[in-house]
Design an enzyme around this catalytic site. Structure first.
Site, PDB file in Angstrom:
ATOM      1  N   CYS A  72      44.770  48.555  42.998  1.00  0.00           N
ATOM      2  CA  CYS A  72      45.374  47.223  43.000  1.00  0.00           C
ATOM      3  C   CYS A  72      44.243  46.193  42.999  1.00  0.00           C
ATOM      4  CB  CYS A  72      46.222  47.077  44.260  1.00  0.00           C
ATOM      5  SG  CYS A  72      46.898  45.430  44.496  1.00  0.00           S
ATOM      6  N   CYS A 190      45.508  43.186  36.446  1.00  0.00           N
ATOM      7  CA  CYS A 190      46.462  43.637  37.472  1.00  0.00           C
ATOM      8  C   CYS A 190      46.951  44.996  36.991  1.00  0.00           C
ATOM      9  CB  CYS A 190      47.620  42.652  37.581  1.00  0.00           C
ATOM     10  SG  CYS A 190      49.047  43.286  38.509  1.00  0.00           S
TER      11      CYS A 190
HETATM   12  N1  DGL Z   1      49.145  45.733  40.945  1.00  0.00           N
HETATM   13  C1  DGL Z   1      48.526  44.736  41.715  1.00  0.00           C
HETATM   14  C2  DGL Z   1      47.210  44.236  41.162  1.00  0.00           C
HETATM   15  O1  DGL Z   1      46.540  44.997  40.506  1.00  0.00           O
HETATM   16  C3  DGL Z   1      49.300  43.738  42.488  1.00  0.00           C
HETATM   17  C4  DGL Z   1      50.485  43.090  41.903  1.00  0.00           C
HETATM   18  C5  DGL Z   1      51.217  42.365  42.992  1.00  0.00           C
HETATM   19  O2  DGL Z   1      51.678  43.049  43.898  1.00  0.00           O
HETATM   20  O3  DGL Z   1      51.256  41.130  42.965  1.00  0.00           O
HETATM   21  O4  DGL Z   1      46.809  43.123  41.396  1.00  0.00           O
END
Ligand code: DGL
Length: 268
Positions: A72, A190
């Site tokens: 993440c 993301c």
């Molecule tokens: N998948 C996540 C990232 O890479 C977070 C997305 C979220 O929960 O806002 O930032």
């Protein structure tokens, strides 16, 4: 056999898990989707720090992980330093928007970056951007677009909302600073966004390269742990856990990983 914990705010980290499963043989994986607290990208940083600490503790205590992949960008940007301070003995790999690979790939030096608000506002991202600009022999133009709601729409599997938000944000990038020309490279900053890469690619057109980070993160994890190259056997080597709806995680994993098995609930 080593056990590698992998977590994200939700299903987005499956894009990193997919690369880990493809690149690493002879390891077990435990994937945790913190779906009851998604999205992280529009939360206060202290909340993201608290969630990542709880998750790291739970994965260590209940699943005896040997390493942790923070799949993440937002959690990496806001919480990886404190995570490393609290777990100095645990190898931890994070995910950052691929600015350097994008700078190497781009011909025009005009690069779009799609990420959460939390990632783009973090000190870690600002430093990464400055470092990439100052290491480059030519001027780079990073056009950074916060994508409120996009990770959440992907999380919910809402294709109509995903399409509408992709249109809004690509349009914003295309109309930003038109005097310096269009972007030729787009960073998916993301881990949810690779699951909208078809929509994003169609909107940008074939002249724009999309860059994601799953494979480099998998190769870094493999090297750090001295693991063998090859593909892991699914689903035997994989456990899926969700703090939210395990059925939604099972469905997402079936769609994006193929034959991944059933997810179970976990309270953290
Ligand atoms: N998948 C996540 C990232 O890479 C977070 C997305 C979220 O929960 O806002 O930032």
């Amino acid at each position: 056999m080593k056990t590698i914990g992998v977590f994200d705010s939700g299903v987005g980290g499956l894009s990193v898990l997919r690369a880990l499963l493809a690149e690493i043989a002879g390891a077990r994986f435990v994937y945790l989707a913190d779906s009851s607290h998604a999205p992280y990208g529009e939360r206060h940083s202290w909340q993201v720090v608290e969630r990542t600490q709880r998750i790291a503790n739970a994965l260590r205590q209940r699943h005896a992980i040997d390493a942790l992949v923070v799949a993440c960008n937002t959690a990496t940007a806001l919480a990886i330093d404190s995570l490393r301070q609290h777990h100095p003995d645990l190898p931890i790999v994070g995910v950052e928007p691929a600015l350097k690979p994008a700078a190497a790939r781009s011909h025009s030096g005009r690069i779009g970056v799609l990420a959460t608000r939390g990632t783009l506002q973090s000190a870690r991202f600002v430093q990464l951007r400055r470092r990439t600009e100052s290491d480059s022999a030519r001027p780079l133009h990073f056009l950074c677009q916060p994508c409120d709601g996009l990770a959440d729409a992907i999380e919910r599997g809402d294709l109509t909302a995903t399409q509408a938000l992709c249109e809004r944000y690509i349009d914003a990038l295309q109309t930003a600073a038109p005097e310096s020309g269009p972007i030729d490279t787009l960073v998916l900053g993301c881990t949810h966004y690779p699951f909208a890469s078809e929509q994003l690619g169609a909107l940008c057109g074939p002249a724009v390269s999309l860059i994601e980070t799953g494979t480099p993160v998998a190769l870094r994890t493999r090297a750090l742990l001295g693991l063998a190259a090859g593909a892991s056997s699914k689903p035997a080597a994989l456990k899926l856990l969700s703090t939210g709806d395990p059925v939604a995680l099972t469905r997402a994993a079936q769609r994006w990983l193929a034959n991944a098995g059933q997810a179970s609930p976990l309270q953290v």
